[in-house]
Design a protein around this motif. Structure first.
Motif, PDB file in Angstrom:
ATOM      1  N   TRP A 172      82.883  10.349 -32.483  1.00  0.00           N
ATOM      2  CA  TRP A 172      83.177  11.499 -32.424  1.00  0.00           C
ATOM      3  C   TRP A 172      82.397  12.630 -31.221  1.00  0.00           C
ATOM      4  CZ3 TRP A 172      79.864  15.790 -32.973  1.00  0.00           C
ATOM      5  CH2 TRP A 172      78.706  15.500 -33.689  1.00  0.00           C
ATOM      6  N   TRP A 173      81.175  12.242 -31.027  1.00  0.00           N
ATOM      7  CA  TRP A 173      80.227  12.943 -30.204  1.00  0.00           C
ATOM      8  C   TRP A 173      80.310  12.564 -28.753  1.00  0.00           C
ATOM      9  CZ3 TRP A 173      77.785   9.708 -26.849  1.00  0.00           C
ATOM     10  CH2 TRP A 173      78.012   8.472 -27.344  1.00  0.00           C
ATOM     11  N   ASP A 174      81.331  11.565 -28.148  1.00  0.00           N
ATOM     12  CA  ASP A 174      81.437  11.121 -26.945  1.00  0.00           C
ATOM     13  C   ASP A 174      82.031  12.236 -26.011  1.00  0.00           C
ATOM     14  OD1 ASP A 174      81.720   9.789 -24.666  1.00  0.00           O
ATOM     15  OD2 ASP A 174      82.588   8.112 -25.552  1.00  0.00           O
ATOM     16  N   ASP A 208      83.594  10.818 -41.914  1.00  0.00           N
ATOM     17  CA  ASP A 208      83.060  11.910 -41.436  1.00  0.00           C
ATOM     18  C   ASP A 208      81.479  11.719 -41.404  1.00  0.00           C
ATOM     19  OD1 ASP A 208      82.844  14.461 -40.517  1.00  0.00           O
ATOM     20  OD2 ASP A 208      83.856  15.326 -42.258  1.00  0.00           O
ATOM     21  N   TRP A 209      80.964  12.379 -40.230  1.00  0.00           N
ATOM     22  CA  TRP A 209      79.522  12.595 -40.144  1.00  0.00           C
ATOM     23  C   TRP A 209      78.794  13.543 -40.985  1.00  0.00           C
ATOM     24  CZ3 TRP A 209      76.064   9.627 -37.263  1.00  0.00           C
ATOM     25  CH2 TRP A 209      74.874  10.327 -36.867  1.00  0.00           C
ATOM     26  N   LEU A 259      75.427  15.436 -42.976  1.00  0.00           N
ATOM     27  CA  LEU A 259      73.942  15.744 -42.713  1.00  0.00           C
ATOM     28  C   LEU A 259      73.469  16.536 -44.049  1.00  0.00           C
ATOM     29  CD1 LEU A 259      73.843  17.239 -38.905  1.00  0.00           C
ATOM     30  CD2 LEU A 259      73.153  14.965 -39.703  1.00  0.00           C
ATOM     31  N   LEU A 315      71.439  12.967 -43.137  1.00  0.00           N
ATOM     32  CA  LEU A 315      71.638  11.584 -42.882  1.00  0.00           C
ATOM     33  C   LEU A 315      71.003  11.184 -44.322  1.00  0.00           C
ATOM     34  CD1 LEU A 315      70.577  10.441 -39.316  1.00  0.00           C
ATOM     35  CD2 LEU A 315      72.999  10.976 -40.082  1.00  0.00           C
ATOM     36  N   GLY A 367      86.137  15.936 -43.898  1.00  0.00           N
ATOM     37  CA  GLY A 367      86.229  17.166 -44.517  1.00  0.00           C
ATOM     38  C   GLY A 367      84.736  17.551 -45.065  1.00  0.00           C
ATOM     39  N   ASP A 368      83.942  16.591 -45.297  1.00  0.00           N
ATOM     40  CA  ASP A 368      82.746  16.724 -45.792  1.00  0.00           C
ATOM     41  C   ASP A 368      81.622  17.082 -44.826  1.00  0.00           C
ATOM     42  OD1 ASP A 368      83.806  16.930 -48.347  1.00  0.00           O
ATOM     43  OD2 ASP A 368      82.657  15.029 -48.829  1.00  0.00           O
ATOM     44  N   GLY A 369      81.989  16.819 -43.433  1.00  0.00           N
ATOM     45  CA  GLY A 369      80.857  16.621 -42.233  1.00  0.00           C
ATOM     46  C   GLY A 369      81.500  17.482 -41.268  1.00  0.00           C
ATOM     47  N   TYR A 370      81.205  16.952 -40.103  1.00  0.00           N
ATOM     48  CA  TYR A 370      81.441  17.593 -38.601  1.00  0.00           C
ATOM     49  C   TYR A 370      82.289  17.265 -37.908  1.00  0.00           C
ATOM     50  CZ  TYR A 370      77.342  19.961 -40.880  1.00  0.00           C
ATOM     51  OH  TYR A 370      76.595  20.467 -41.832  1.00  0.00           O
ATOM     52  N   ASP A 419      85.998  16.716 -36.025  1.00  0.00           N
ATOM     53  CA  ASP A 419      87.118  17.426 -35.700  1.00  0.00           C
ATOM     54  C   ASP A 419      88.199  16.286 -35.737  1.00  0.00           C
ATOM     55  OD1 ASP A 419      89.138  18.940 -34.750  1.00  0.00           O
ATOM     56  OD2 ASP A 419      87.896  19.580 -32.948  1.00  0.00           O
ATOM     57  N   ARG A 460      91.241  16.910 -36.385  1.00  0.00           N
ATOM     58  CA  ARG A 460      92.405  17.658 -35.825  1.00  0.00           C
ATOM     59  C   ARG A 460      92.652  17.048 -34.293  1.00  0.00           C
ATOM     60  NH1 ARG A 460      93.339  22.188 -33.005  1.00  0.00           N
ATOM     61  NH2 ARG A 460      95.225  23.271 -33.132  1.00  0.00           N
ATOM     62  N   THR A 461      91.623  17.209 -33.506  1.00  0.00           N
ATOM     63  CA  THR A 461      91.127  17.209 -32.145  1.00  0.00           C
ATOM     64  C   THR A 461      91.548  15.455 -31.749  1.00  0.00           C
ATOM     65  OG1 THR A 461      90.238  19.091 -31.804  1.00  0.00           O
ATOM     66  CG2 THR A 461      90.203  17.310 -30.032  1.00  0.00           C
ATOM     67  N   LEU A 473      93.843  16.526 -43.580  1.00  0.00           N
ATOM     68  CA  LEU A 473      93.083  16.640 -42.267  1.00  0.00           C
ATOM     69  C   LEU A 473      93.505  15.611 -41.078  1.00  0.00           C
ATOM     70  CD1 LEU A 473      89.655  17.046 -44.018  1.00  0.00           C
ATOM     71  CD2 LEU A 473      90.804  18.849 -42.668  1.00  0.00           C
TER      72      LEU A 473
END
Lengths: 298, 298
Positions: free
Chosen positions: B201-203, B226-227, B229, B231, B243-246, B248, B250-251, B293
């Motif tokens: 997701w972060w890339d 989900d990612w 925090l 950790l 939905g429990d983390g960060y 996206d 949708r995108t 989601l």
């Protein structure tokens, strides 16, 4: 013969419990060439006095940490970030460094400093707080806002790509290539990048991007510390002395050298155990590991 | 109207404590279209019987986890890795999936399974155990060794880029682009990639690489979780329900859909709290989050 530590810089976060004068003293006595300073200790001492303390010790200031946290989307948050970063730019110039390191901030839903994730009101807000693409664009916009002010003060905005473990809560810049893309619209003396082994060692594109950073004249700082396992309970503190973990300092240092970097090598280690160790011991261990694992490849 | 769960796949690691037949039963009762299986549970049941259990429940096997751990540099380690992966390829074919997920392994100094870092005898050995460039080359070599065998069995080697938090100890493939580069010498039906939101997701290059993966016909699996925090103490278990983390969703889901992916969406969550929850509850929560989601963007 003692090792040549003239390019070694003690980032004072490595000796977090020492005051600025004490950290400078320890670095100078150990033969280091420079120190990297943090704003909290600079403010405690006063920026002008800090500059004098470092100069009197015969050291350079290799960088000031840190500016950044640019990802707010609300007007008040944007204004506050601009104000704080302008103050940091002035502090950098005052303490006598051209290099101000930026940790750009994470997703609005998670960015620290700050507490737990907020509960958004609507599904659209929820999505927006996790939209990493839009968050990165705001970083680009804020860099654009700050670049003229930095240039006027002779200070470079130094973007620090952080390990993706911190992408949600600290920095949506995760790779050196991405940092260079964000720097690209600006002159090299106004926006640069840090190469920090802890953050970038895993990057499959690292060699090419280090070469690119060198060719563009944007390597503002080379920082070294090690990726250790298991991770500390607070991953932020999960850094180790060079040699205690899994980073290939030989290879990465050679890449940085081949890219033409001739500046200071800063050691910045966040680690509770090291913080709990006597400052002179820490400074000595850092120097030993630098001499063994980094210096031969510079 | 109930949601269409025909593309939803329960990776059975999400309900780790259930036997294969129990996990299949729970997924089928909840209306899922598929399951992703793990080798330990397949072996416990027997691969042929596992295939029958899944087929009798009217489900597909979306993937088998996992092959890999290809980074050994010694002859015995290489031979063992090839033997084990050939067995996994046969198992995949037997349970009725063409997709065998590979976690390729980390640095020799740190790779799990296995205990703490070994103490190397010499400085050269120490360097070699941390040489990520050479380690990646061995992965490429082993994929080359295994590709003909996989092709003969109608099984695809599916490379899983893992989040860089696991680069030292689990997988020296850290980005989708890198996975695609390693796949490139081979036909798309022989070597593919997973897009797992947790890992990628972060890339900053994700949109482009998802599009590339789709254009090349190499997206073998879309996995979602989900990612979260902070950790978990064991970062391996630090995954959450969508939905429990960060992340996206949708995108990223829209990017995967735009890339032409029409296959199963696997939910694979390693999380002790979820493992300690009743299986039917977990399956229901996963379905709800998927419907909210992910499904709207497929």
């Amino acid at each position: 013969m003692p090792h040549d530590l003239s390019r070694l810089s003690l980032n004072t976060a490595t000796t977090k419990l020492l005051t600025l004068p004490d950290a400078v003293d320890a670095a100078a006595r150990a033969g280091y060439g420079a120190v990297g300073l943090w704003r909290d200790r600079v403010q405690e001492t006063g920026a002008e006095k800090a500059a004098k303390v470092v100069a009197d010790a015969g050291l350079r200031v290799s960088s000031l940490c840190r500016g950044g946290f640019l990802t707010a989307s609300d007007e008040a948050g944007i204004a506050s970030a601009l104000d704080d970063n302008k103050a940091a730019i002035v502090e950098a110039a005052t303490v006598g460094t051209s290099e101000l390191v930026f940790v750009v901030g994470g997703l609005p839903a998670a960015t620290v400093p700050g507490g737990p994730a907020r509960t958004p009101e609507t599904s659209a807000e929820r999505d927006a707080e996790r939209d990493v693409v839009a968050t990165r664009q705001r970083v680009a916009d804020r860099i654009g806002d700050l670049a003229p002010f930095a240039a006027e003060h002779g200070v470079r905005i130094v973007l620090e790509p952080l390990h993706p473990i911190f992408a949600a809560d600290r920095a949506v810049i995760s790779t050196l290539g991405q940092g260079l893309d964000l720097a690209a619209p600006h002159p090299a003396h106004v926006v640069g990048v840090v190469v920090d082994t802890y953050h970038v060692w895993w990057d499959p594109d690292l060699q090419a991007q280090v070469a690119r950073a060198g060719a563009e004249g944007r390597i503002a700082s080379y920082q070294v510390c090690d990726w250790i396992l298991p991770l500390a309970a607070d991953p932020l503190l999960s850094r180790g002395y060079m040699g205690d973990g899994y980073v290939d300092f030989r290879t990465i240092t050679r890449w940085v050298t081949a890219a033409g970097y001739t500046g200071d090598v800063e050691v910045e280690i966040f680690n509770q155990e090291i913080w709990d160790t006597d400052g002179d011991s820490v400074v000595a261990t850092v120097a030993d590991r630098y001499a063994e694992l980094v210096l031969p490849h510079l």
